[in-house]
Design a protein around this motif. Structure first.
Motif, PDB file in Angstrom:
ATOM      1  N   GLU A 274       0.640  -1.351  -0.137  1.00  0.00           N
ATOM      2  CA  GLU A 274       0.046   0.345   0.354  1.00  0.00           C
ATOM      3  C   GLU A 274       0.895   1.252   0.279  1.00  0.00           C
ATOM      4  O   GLU A 274       2.657   0.923   0.712  1.00  0.00           O
ATOM      5  CB  GLU A 274      -0.945  -0.072   1.183  1.00  0.00           C
ATOM      6  N   HIS A 275      -0.271   2.472  -0.800  1.00  0.00           N
ATOM      7  CA  HIS A 275       1.108   3.474  -0.513  1.00  0.00           C
ATOM      8  C   HIS A 275       1.037   3.555   0.681  1.00  0.00           C
ATOM      9  O   HIS A 275       0.246   3.626   2.106  1.00  0.00           O
ATOM     10  CB  HIS A 275       0.291   4.408  -1.635  1.00  0.00           C
ATOM     11  N   LYS A 276       2.135   4.686   1.164  1.00  0.00           N
ATOM     12  CA  LYS A 276       2.119   4.669   3.096  1.00  0.00           C
ATOM     13  C   LYS A 276       2.406   6.629   2.386  1.00  0.00           C
ATOM     14  O   LYS A 276       3.521   7.224   1.952  1.00  0.00           O
ATOM     15  CB  LYS A 276       3.871   4.379   3.377  1.00  0.00           C
ATOM     16  N   LEU A 277       1.131   7.381   3.428  1.00  0.00           N
ATOM     17  CA  LEU A 277       1.201   8.379   2.702  1.00  0.00           C
ATOM     18  C   LEU A 277       1.817   9.058   3.752  1.00  0.00           C
ATOM     19  O   LEU A 277       1.578   8.652   5.789  1.00  0.00           O
ATOM     20  CB  LEU A 277      -0.681   8.690   3.091  1.00  0.00           C
ATOM     21  N   ARG A 281      -1.732   9.945  11.753  1.00  0.00           N
ATOM     22  CA  ARG A 281      -2.845   8.528  11.557  1.00  0.00           C
ATOM     23  C   ARG A 281      -4.299   8.655  12.856  1.00  0.00           C
ATOM     24  O   ARG A 281      -3.758   9.753  13.743  1.00  0.00           O
ATOM     25  CB  ARG A 281      -2.008   7.624  12.586  1.00  0.00           C
ATOM     26  N   GLU A 326      -5.589   6.734   7.218  1.00  0.00           N
ATOM     27  CA  GLU A 326      -4.025   7.745   7.826  1.00  0.00           C
ATOM     28  C   GLU A 326      -5.152   9.278   7.273  1.00  0.00           C
ATOM     29  O   GLU A 326      -5.570   9.263   6.036  1.00  0.00           O
ATOM     30  CB  GLU A 326      -3.131   8.240   7.090  1.00  0.00           C
ATOM     31  N   PHE A 367      -6.862   2.458   5.550  1.00  0.00           N
ATOM     32  CA  PHE A 367      -6.419   0.950   5.217  1.00  0.00           C
ATOM     33  C   PHE A 367      -6.455   0.130   5.847  1.00  0.00           C
ATOM     34  O   PHE A 367      -5.988  -0.468   5.828  1.00  0.00           O
ATOM     35  CB  PHE A 367      -4.957   1.186   5.430  1.00  0.00           C
ATOM     36  N   LYS A 432       2.474  -5.160   4.152  1.00  0.00           N
ATOM     37  CA  LYS A 432       1.938  -6.430   4.927  1.00  0.00           C
ATOM     38  C   LYS A 432       1.647  -7.401   4.621  1.00  0.00           C
ATOM     39  O   LYS A 432       0.971  -8.185   3.209  1.00  0.00           O
ATOM     40  CB  LYS A 432       0.246  -5.068   5.014  1.00  0.00           C
ATOM     41  N   LYS A 449       7.132  -1.217   6.728  1.00  0.00           N
ATOM     42  CA  LYS A 449       7.473  -0.119   6.173  1.00  0.00           C
ATOM     43  C   LYS A 449       7.985   0.080   5.105  1.00  0.00           C
ATOM     44  O   LYS A 449       9.837  -0.056   5.918  1.00  0.00           O
ATOM     45  CB  LYS A 449       7.559   1.243   6.893  1.00  0.00           C
ATOM     46  N   LYS A 451      11.380   3.146   3.404  1.00  0.00           N
ATOM     47  CA  LYS A 451      10.891   3.924   3.323  1.00  0.00           C
ATOM     48  C   LYS A 451      12.370   4.470   2.425  1.00  0.00           C
ATOM     49  O   LYS A 451      13.358   3.623   3.257  1.00  0.00           O
ATOM     50  CB  LYS A 451      10.850   5.311   4.159  1.00  0.00           C
TER      51      LYS A 451
HETATM   52  P1  AMP Z   1       6.514   5.966  10.744  1.00  0.00           P
HETATM   53  O1  AMP Z   1       5.394   6.916  11.465  1.00  0.00           O
HETATM   54  O2  AMP Z   1       7.458   6.335   9.931  1.00  0.00           O
HETATM   55  O3  AMP Z   1       6.524   4.890  11.830  1.00  0.00           O
HETATM   56  O4  AMP Z   1       5.147   4.668   9.985  1.00  0.00           O
HETATM   57  C1  AMP Z   1       4.064   4.421  10.599  1.00  0.00           C
HETATM   58  C2  AMP Z   1       3.019   4.526  10.438  1.00  0.00           C
HETATM   59  O5  AMP Z   1       3.014   4.901   8.947  1.00  0.00           O
HETATM   60  C3  AMP Z   1       1.653   4.345  10.852  1.00  0.00           C
HETATM   61  O6  AMP Z   1       1.070   4.695  11.872  1.00  0.00           O
HETATM   62  C4  AMP Z   1       0.890   4.881   9.604  1.00  0.00           C
HETATM   63  O7  AMP Z   1       0.360   6.813  10.372  1.00  0.00           O
HETATM   64  C5  AMP Z   1       1.396   6.035   8.533  1.00  0.00           C
HETATM   65  N1  AMP Z   1       0.900   4.997   7.124  1.00  0.00           N
HETATM   66  C6  AMP Z   1       0.825   5.806   6.115  1.00  0.00           C
HETATM   67  N2  AMP Z   1      -0.047   5.096   5.311  1.00  0.00           N
HETATM   68  C7  AMP Z   1       0.122   3.539   5.662  1.00  0.00           C
HETATM   69  C8  AMP Z   1      -0.679   2.365   5.396  1.00  0.00           C
HETATM   70  N3  AMP Z   1      -1.768   2.411   3.910  1.00  0.00           N
HETATM   71  N4  AMP Z   1      -0.787   1.494   6.314  1.00  0.00           N
HETATM   72  C9  AMP Z   1      -0.271   1.463   8.068  1.00  0.00           C
HETATM   73  N5  AMP Z   1       0.320   2.907   8.049  1.00  0.00           N
HETATM   74  C10 AMP Z   1       0.340   3.825   7.521  1.00  0.00           C
END
Ligand code: AMP
Length: 590
Positions: A274-277, A281, A326, A367, A432, A449, A451
């Motif tokens: 999935e896209h990580k936006l 949250r 998100e 999501f 996932k 995740k 990045k």
């Molecule tokens: P990080 O804050 O870098 O640890 O990454 C985790 C955060 O990515 C989560 O807490 C969400 O806020 C955000 N997020 C964005 N897109 C998604 C997604 N598709 N699934 C789950 N989390 C996501």
């Protein structure tokens, strides 16, 4: 229970930094706690009188406490402030101030029950309207008059939500387990060696109980409920604990993947990508009557995002539900997604919400779905949940969408999806496992995740320095710290002085951060100030190096301020020395 007795435990807890010793002390306290006392006790131990998701906050400023102390002791506010600057803790200042006066009245005082302290502080928090300040001071003075000096110290610290006894959620969980199951499992703690012994044959059961108690907590966010269930129904009662629509749970977390290959190996193929936006949250609860939005840190965000309520009413086809999503801001003209910093001002906003909602509109990117029409879906697989989600949301561009995703059959599919996401300007992707349930509060490997850069760190500011020249009078260099391994202390990692804007109108600026830090100044040494560890920031850097200059033993090379994280992470949730060491080892292996 007497509040004095509780403060004796507070004293013991404050004196030791050893987590096991703290757990032992706490478990002894919990063994003596009756079910009806447990709710006030747990909240008080966590340094508050409300659970974290409650909209009510104590909201007492240091200034008001100083006024109350001046009234109680007859000593001037100026003198109290001077003492405070010297000692750095208003609780201790109050203890010292009132101890002389107390000598005469000590024998005539009645015992203060914890329920009285608890209810009076709750009462203070609920006061609104005219004359509030003097009423609050009145109640504080009454409490102080009835209290022993040691009680005074902790009443003041509780009022300021700064108890300083170093109890994290993990310690509380362990103490509950020790108090209920310690005897049965023949668990023993030796204070001389600070060692815990459990017969080998009982270890597996011990780990299982710890895990179940943690799971119950992640679903309820309520140790008092867990405690009561254990005392009434024992271990099997925990099975009955499930999530409740309307009460926020700890959301599922993701582990960082270094590469698409690592993710594919760890999660298996096919997997969901999935896209990580880069937004904010939220968990969205609708119990059939009311819709509420909560942040990751369980703050109620319904009001600042109230324009979303009608969107949700129109687009979610279920009577009751919990969604994981998100919130992402976008430019109303270009429709391009904005970075988190650009919408952060919406989170704390109390007034002119409509105006700001027009200026910075947001889209809900859903999501996951954790509950639908009273069915707990957290036990269902990722694949099933995504499919239920797709049937539940009616998408409306710019208002509500399901986060874009694909099922990847091969590592190459993940790679292609990732490259496209990065080219599109997104933060990264989430990968996932299709078969895993939703594991509240944990990084157990269902989600990863990915990045592009070295993982940024969430760190807390522990010191700051006033600048010179055009930065005179502004705190412009910040000492950043991580948590030590048992989360009882902060360890320095370096100083950040870049990444912030010079002018307020350009975005997050030195002046803004200075304003945030000033109320937390504990001590001033020339240009340097020591601050209470409250303000959490995200920091990017080039590399981690070993270093003798900082207490962590490491230093960040070229650290750069990325954004304020205090809204999402408490100082207790920031990166630990273990994280720093893990990244350090990884980068050296490259
Ligand atoms: P990080 O804050 O870098 O640890 O990454 C985790 C955060 O990515 C989560 O807490 C969400 O806020 C955000 N997020 C964005 N897109 C998604 C997604 N598709 N699934 C789950 N989390 C996501």
């Amino acid at each position: 229970m007497n509040y004095l007795k509780l403060t004796e435990y507070y004293e013991l807890l404050e004196k030791t930094s050893k987590r096991l010793e703290k757990t032992h002390i706490l478990s002894e306290l919990l063994k003596q706690t009756k079910s009806e006392e447990v709710e006030p006790l747990i909240n008080l131990l966590k340094g508050s009188v409300f659970p974290p998701w409650d909209e009510r906050k104590i909201g007492i400023s240091e200034k008001l406490v100083i006024k109350a102390l001046a009234t109680s002791s007859g000593v001037s506010s100026e003198k109290i402030e001077k003492n405070w600057a010297k000692i750095g803790d208003l609780g201790e200042v109050a203890e010292e101030l009132l101890s002389n006066k107390k000598q005469q009245t000590l024998f005539s005082r009645k015992n203060l029950e914890i329920s009285i302290v608890y209810n009076q502080i709750r009462k203070i928090a609920s006061l609104v309207g005219e004359g509030t300040v003097s009423k609050k001071i009145g109640i504080i003075c009454e409490l102080l008059a009835a209290a022993h000096p040691q009680e005074v110290k902790f009443i003041i610290r509780t009022l300021l939500e700064d108890l300083r006894i170093g109890i994290g959620e993990g310690t509380l969980r362990d103490a509950i387990v020790w108090s209920f199951f310690g005897e049965k499992l023949h668990l023993s703690y030796d204070p001389k060696t600070n060692e815990v012994k459990i017969p080998e044959g009982n270890r597996e059961e011990f780990e299982k109980i710890l895990d179940e108690v943690q799971q119950a907590y992640d679903l309820t966010n309520d140790f008092a409920e867990v405690f009561i269930i254990l005392s009434k129904r024992g271990f099997t009662g925990l099975e009955k604990i499930s999530l409740k629509v309307g009460r926020p749970l700890n959301v599922m977390l993701a582990i960082k993947a270094e590469s698409t290959t690592e993710a594919a190996e760890a999660l298996g193929l096919p997997c969901l990508c999935e896209h990580k936006l880069d937004g904010f949250r939220v968990q969205i609860h609708n119990d059939g009557k009311e819709i509420k939005l909560y942040s990751r840190r369980l703050e109620n965000l319904t009001h600042p995002f109230k324009e979303l309520l009608s969107v949700l009413k129109d687009s979610v086809k279920a009577k009751s539900y919990i969604l994981d999503a998100e919130i992402v801001g976008y430019d109303p003209k270009t429709k391009k997604y904005l970075a988190f910093q650009d919408i952060s001002q919406r989170i704390k906003r109390k007034y002119d919400i409509e105006k700001l909602a027009k200026k910075i509109p947001v889209e809900i990117n859903v999501f996951d779905i954790l509950s639908k029409d009273e069915e707990d879906l957290t036990v269902r697989s990722q694949k099933e949940r995504r499919s239920i989600l797709e049937k539940t949301i009616k998408e409306k561009k710019g208002k509500i969408c399901i986060t874009e995703g694909i099922v990847a059959e091969t590592t190459q599919d993940i790679e292609d999806f990732y490259k496209k996401a990065i080219t599109f300007g997104l933060e990264g992707i989430m990968i996932k496992n299709l078969e895993k349930p939703y594991t509240a509060g944990r990084k157990v490997g269902g989600w990863m995740k990915l990045k592009p850069v070295l993982e940024n760190l969430d760190l807390v500011i522990t010191k700051a320095e006033y600048g010179t020249g055009k930065r005179a009078g502004v705190l412009s260099s910040y000492t950043i710290s991580c948590l030590n391994k048992d989360k009882s202390r902060f360890l320095e990692l370096g100083k950040v002085a870049t990444g912030l804007k010079e002018k307020e109108e350009e975005g997050e600026s030195f002046t803004q951060l200075t304003k945030l830090l000033k109320p937390f100044i504990l001590k001033t040494n020339g240009r340097e100030v020591e601050v209470k560890a409250k303000i959490v920031i995200e920091v990017a850097y080039e590399e981690i190096q070993e270093s003798q200059s900082y207490s962590s033993g490491y230093a960040l090379r070229f650290p750069r301020y990325i954004r304020l994280r205090s809204n999402e992470r408490s100082p207790n949730e920031i990166n630990t020395l273990e994280d720093v060491e893990r990244i350090y080892r990884k980068q050296r292996g490259r």
